[in-house]
Design a protein around this motif. Structure first.
Motif, PDB file in Angstrom:
ATOM      1  N   PHE A 179       0.847  -1.193   0.000  1.00 44.20           N
ATOM      2  CA  PHE A 179       0.000   0.000   0.000  1.00 44.20           C
ATOM      3  C   PHE A 179       0.881   1.242   0.000  1.00 44.20           C
ATOM      4  O   PHE A 179       1.787   1.375   0.818  1.00 44.20           O
ATOM      5  N   THR A 180       0.595   2.128  -0.945  1.00 43.00           N
ATOM      6  CA  THR A 180       1.374   3.355  -1.091  1.00 43.00           C
ATOM      7  C   THR A 180       0.804   4.446  -0.197  1.00 43.00           C
ATOM      8  O   THR A 180      -0.420   4.582  -0.068  1.00 43.00           O
ATOM      9  N   ALA A 181       1.691   5.228   0.398  1.00 43.77           N
ATOM     10  CA  ALA A 181       1.258   6.310   1.287  1.00 43.77           C
ATOM     11  C   ALA A 181       2.177   7.507   1.123  1.00 43.77           C
ATOM     12  O   ALA A 181       3.358   7.374   0.786  1.00 43.77           O
ATOM     13  N   ASN A 182       1.610   8.688   1.363  1.00 45.59           N
ATOM     14  CA  ASN A 182       2.435   9.895   1.461  1.00 45.59           C
ATOM     15  C   ASN A 182       3.285   9.795   2.718  1.00 45.59           C
ATOM     16  O   ASN A 182       2.758   9.478   3.790  1.00 45.59           O
ATOM     17  N   ILE A 183       4.565  10.057   2.587  1.00 43.17           N
ATOM     18  CA  ILE A 183       5.434   9.999   3.746  1.00 43.17           C
ATOM     19  C   ILE A 183       5.855  11.407   4.146  1.00 43.17           C
ATOM     20  O   ILE A 183       6.153  12.251   3.295  1.00 43.17           O
ATOM     21  N   ARG A 184       5.841  11.643   5.435  1.00 42.16           N
ATOM     22  CA  ARG A 184       6.206  12.945   5.973  1.00 42.16           C
ATOM     23  C   ARG A 184       7.139  12.722   7.165  1.00 42.16           C
ATOM     24  O   ARG A 184       6.724  12.190   8.194  1.00 42.16           O
ATOM     25  N   TYR A 185       8.423  13.061   6.971  1.00 39.43           N
ATOM     26  CA  TYR A 185       9.389  12.980   8.063  1.00 39.43           C
ATOM     27  C   TYR A 185       9.251  14.243   8.908  1.00 39.43           C
ATOM     28  O   TYR A 185       9.399  15.352   8.398  1.00 39.43           O
ATOM     29  N   VAL A 186       8.988  14.075  10.189  1.00 38.82           N
ATOM     30  CA  VAL A 186       8.714  15.233  11.053  1.00 38.82           C
ATOM     31  C   VAL A 186       9.423  15.075  12.381  1.00 38.82           C
ATOM     32  O   VAL A 186       9.859  13.975  12.759  1.00 38.82           O
ATOM     33  N   ASP A 187       9.529  16.195  13.099  1.00 42.64           N
ATOM     34  CA  ASP A 187       9.992  16.120  14.487  1.00 42.64           C
ATOM     35  C   ASP A 187       8.778  16.025  15.405  1.00 42.64           C
ATOM     36  O   ASP A 187       7.624  16.098  14.958  1.00 42.64           O
ATOM     37  N   ALA A 188       9.048  15.850  16.696  1.00 43.45           N
ATOM     38  CA  ALA A 188       7.947  15.633  17.649  1.00 43.45           C
ATOM     39  C   ALA A 188       7.027  16.842  17.769  1.00 43.45           C
ATOM     40  O   ALA A 188       5.853  16.709  18.117  1.00 43.45           O
ATOM     41  N   GLU A 189       7.541  18.047  17.463  1.00 40.04           N
ATOM     42  CA  GLU A 189       6.751  19.271  17.600  1.00 40.04           C
ATOM     43  C   GLU A 189       5.728  19.425  16.476  1.00 40.04           C
ATOM     44  O   GLU A 189       4.828  20.269  16.576  1.00 40.04           O
ATOM     45  N   TYR A 190       5.863  18.640  15.416  1.00 39.76           N
ATOM     46  CA  TYR A 190       4.976  18.804  14.259  1.00 39.76           C
ATOM     47  C   TYR A 190       3.515  18.578  14.648  1.00 39.76           C
ATOM     48  O   TYR A 190       2.621  19.311  14.202  1.00 39.76           O
ATOM     49  N   ILE A 191       3.268  17.567  15.440  1.00 41.68           N
ATOM     50  CA  ILE A 191       1.897  17.228  15.848  1.00 41.68           C
ATOM     51  C   ILE A 191       1.274  18.376  16.624  1.00 41.68           C
ATOM     52  O   ILE A 191       0.105  18.727  16.430  1.00 41.68           O
ATOM     53  N   LYS A 192       2.084  18.992  17.507  1.00 39.28           N
ATOM     54  CA  LYS A 192       1.594  20.100  18.313  1.00 39.28           C
ATOM     55  C   LYS A 192       1.378  21.351  17.475  1.00 39.28           C
ATOM     56  O   LYS A 192       0.390  22.077  17.658  1.00 39.28           O
ATOM     57  N   THR A 193       2.301  21.606  16.564  1.00 43.08           N
ATOM     58  CA  THR A 193       2.222  22.819  15.755  1.00 43.08           C
ATOM     59  C   THR A 193       0.992  22.815  14.856  1.00 43.08           C
ATOM     60  O   THR A 193       0.293  23.827  14.734  1.00 43.08           O
ATOM     61  N   PHE A 194       0.717  21.684  14.221  1.00 41.56           N
ATOM     62  CA  PHE A 194      -0.438  21.599  13.323  1.00 41.56           C
ATOM     63  C   PHE A 194      -1.678  21.047  14.015  1.00 41.56           C
ATOM     64  O   PHE A 194      -2.713  20.873  13.367  1.00 41.56           O
ATOM     65  N   ARG A 195      -1.553  20.769  15.306  1.00 40.29           N
ATOM     66  CA  ARG A 195      -2.698  20.302  16.103  1.00 40.29           C
ATOM     67  C   ARG A 195      -3.438  19.166  15.405  1.00 40.29           C
ATOM     68  O   ARG A 195      -4.673  19.229  15.194  1.00 40.29           O
ATOM     69  N   ILE A 196      -2.703  18.143  15.057  1.00 39.99           N
ATOM     70  CA  ILE A 196      -3.286  17.008  14.339  1.00 39.99           C
ATOM     71  C   ILE A 196      -4.087  16.152  15.313  1.00 39.99           C
ATOM     72  O   ILE A 196      -3.532  15.629  16.282  1.00 39.99           O
ATOM     73  N   PRO A 197      -5.381  15.995  15.098  1.00 42.98           N
ATOM     74  CA  PRO A 197      -6.199  15.180  16.006  1.00 42.98           C
ATOM     75  C   PRO A 197      -5.900  13.699  15.833  1.00 42.98           C
ATOM     76  O   PRO A 197      -5.657  13.227  14.725  1.00 42.98           O
ATOM     77  N   MET A 198      -5.902  12.967  16.928  1.00 44.79           N
ATOM     78  CA  MET A 198      -5.607  11.539  16.915  1.00 44.79           C
ATOM     79  C   MET A 198      -6.861  10.728  17.242  1.00 44.79           C
ATOM     80  O   MET A 198      -7.592  11.048  18.174  1.00 44.79           O
ATOM     81  N   LEU A 199      -7.065   9.680  16.466  1.00 46.73           N
ATOM     82  CA  LEU A 199      -8.159   8.757  16.766  1.00 46.73           C
ATOM     83  C   LEU A 199      -7.752   7.804  17.886  1.00 46.73           C
ATOM     84  O   LEU A 199      -8.559   7.451  18.740  1.00 46.73           O
ATOM     85  N   HIS A 200      -6.484   7.373  17.833  1.00 44.17           N
ATOM     86  CA  HIS A 200      -5.932   6.493  18.871  1.00 44.17           C
ATOM     87  C   HIS A 200      -4.481   6.917  19.083  1.00 44.17           C
ATOM     88  O   HIS A 200      -3.785   7.277  18.137  1.00 44.17           O
ATOM     89  N   SER A 201      -4.006   6.860  20.326  1.00 49.89           N
ATOM     90  CA  SER A 201      -2.629   7.261  20.593  1.00 49.89           C
ATOM     91  C   SER A 201      -2.115   6.590  21.858  1.00 49.89           C
ATOM     92  O   SER A 201      -2.845   6.479  22.858  1.00 49.89           O
ATOM     93  N   ILE A 202      -0.866   6.126  21.802  1.00 48.78           N
ATOM     94  CA  ILE A 202      -0.230   5.541  22.981  1.00 48.78           C
ATOM     95  C   ILE A 202       0.168   6.633  23.966  1.00 48.78           C
ATOM     96  O   ILE A 202       0.006   6.490  25.181  1.00 48.78           O
ATOM     97  N   HIS A 203       0.690   7.747  23.434  1.00 52.65           N
ATOM     98  CA  HIS A 203       1.159   8.852  24.265  1.00 52.65           C
ATOM     99  C   HIS A 203       0.150   9.992  24.253  1.00 52.65           C
ATOM    100  O   HIS A 203      -0.320  10.389  23.188  1.00 52.65           O
ATOM    101  N   LYS A 204      -0.152  10.510  25.418  1.00 51.95           N
ATOM    102  CA  LYS A 204      -1.092  11.627  25.501  1.00 51.95           C
ATOM    103  C   LYS A 204      -0.514  12.869  24.837  1.00 51.95           C
ATOM    104  O   LYS A 204      -1.178  13.549  24.059  1.00 51.95           O
TER     105      LYS A 204
END
Length: 421
Positions: free
Chosen positions: A128-153
């Protein structure tokens, strides 16, 4: 009353045949225009899977006269990545900046895309082909990406490191569903098809992602930078999130002016800073979306205006030619309100009868997959809504086309109208 009107319509079927044909053709054409606009609108209002409000992209460049081509990883780390990290650290200290992140790969509102193939461990037949995005840990916070499931809060740097040669990965709902058939896949492992030794572990599943407003949702993976990036002299995309109370029209100018004077870290300098709204406009223009939307709206507006004139003229002439009937009704004791209701009801019934074969034609167009499905699927719900909108628009035009001449005719004395007849 409705039974009498239907009987009258049937008795005048020869006279009404051309009107029926006109209503059917206009209904189908109007529906097609409404359907195109609805596809664009429904794609536009879908959540993108991230929040770019108050986010800016900072373009950092380097001076050729201060740049030295380096071959070994230690030199690159010391003279390239370390100075670049200092630049980013300075960005974080600017007043009003909430967070700063970096990324490589498929970029937001950009034609820069990166794809990779993935498979479940042990199954190399289903790729299965997917768009790949190499990011740092701050990326999720900066773009406020909502998570359906997550191990880390809250994702931190320590959570964003490989463990036993297994990289952490955040996959979108589409990729999770493609690989496992469900989105509840925390802790599942999968591998890179083209690099069999590259393994991943799902630490979070994000909401559906798409690269721009009018695109469809696509499979995405977000993962830490690979080693080869740190061995090259590359500059990632840099984004900053500004606090809402600090974001204003002067922020970009103030930021670049202050930071350009403050940062003297060889060989880097700030080239530009623009809000994500600016890149959205560029992306829409480059993909032709802006022109498509404008052309569709212009075409539909022109078409609706012509439909309005055509139906207005048809019903105006039809109603005006029945001034004698109006006079007789008023002479027999019908009030102006009752007469108006009679003619308006007749018009709506004519339209409703014509809409039935028109709907059948639309259904065949939809079933034959001849609708525009670039931005949204041709679902039953979409078909139902667009048919309803088309009928409402036609009803409004029809009522205006009847009411104006009918009101004018009803203000003529019955004797005068009968004398003209």
């Amino acid at each position: 009353m409705i039974k009498n009107i239907l009987t009258q319509i049937w008795n005048q079927r020869r006279t009404n045949s051309w009107l029926f044909a006109e209503l059917i053709i206009v209904f189908v054409l109007l529906w097609f225009c409404v359907d195109v606009l609805f596809g664009l609108f429904s794609a536009r209002i879908q959540p993108k899977g991230y929040d770019q409000e108050h986010v800016y992209k900072v373009t950092v460049n380097y001076r050729d006269d201060q740049s030295v081509k380096m071959q070994d990883a230690d030199s690159i780390s010391r003279f390239w990545w370390h100075p670049l990290s200092e630049v980013i650290k300075n960005f974080k200290q600017y007043p009003g900046v909430e967070s700063v992140c970096t990324s490589f790969g498929t970029d937001v509102y950009s034609n820069n895309t990166m794809f990779q193939g993935y498979h479940i461990d042990g199954d190399t037949t289903n790729i299965f082909t997917a768009n790949i995005r190499y990011v740092d840990a701050e990326y999720i916070k900066t773009f406020r990406i909502p998570m359906l499931h997550s191990i880390h809060k809250n994702l931190e740097d320590k959570d964003w490191n490989a463990i036993n040669n297994v990289n952490p990965a955040i996959v979108s709902a589409e990729l999770a569903d493609s690989l496992w058939g469900t989105t509840n896949v925390l802790g599942k492992k999968f591998s890179d098809y083209y690099s069999p030794n590259l393994h991943y572990k799902v630490i979070a599943v994000s909401a559906p992602q798409k690269n721009s407003d009018y695109n469809r949702y696509e499979p995405y993976i977000m993962t830490p930078y690979p080693e080869y990036i740190y061995k090259s002299q590359a500059i990632p995309s840099i984004y900053i999130r500004v606090k809402a109370d600090a974001d204003n029209n002067e922020f970009a100018n103030s930021f670049i002016k202050t930071m350009s004077a403050k940062i003297h870290i060889a060989p880097f300098y700030i080239f530009d800073i623009q809000s994500m709204k600016y890149y959205k406009q560029l992306d829409d223009a480059s993909q032709g979306v802006t022109q498509e939307v404008n052309n569709t709206i212009l075409m539909m507006s022109f078409f609706v205006f012509n439909v309005f004139l055509g139906l207005l003229g048809t019903f105006w002439f039809r109603t005006n030619s029945r001034r004698g009937e109006i006079a007789i009704r008023m002479a027999m004791g019908s009030s102006r309100k009752q007469t108006a209701i009679h003619f308006l009801t007749e018009g709506i019934l004519l339209l409703a009868i014509a809409a039935l074969p028109g709907t059948i034609v639309c259904l065949n167009i939809w079933y034959a997959d001849l609708t525009v499905t670039i931005h949204a699927d041709a679902t039953i719900l979409r078909l139902s809504i667009t048919l309803l909108i088309s009928f409402i628009l036609m009803t409004i035009i029809t009522l205006i086309g009847i009411l104006i001449p009918a009101r004018k005719a009803m203000h003529i004395l019955p004797a005068e109208a009968l004398h003209e007849e």
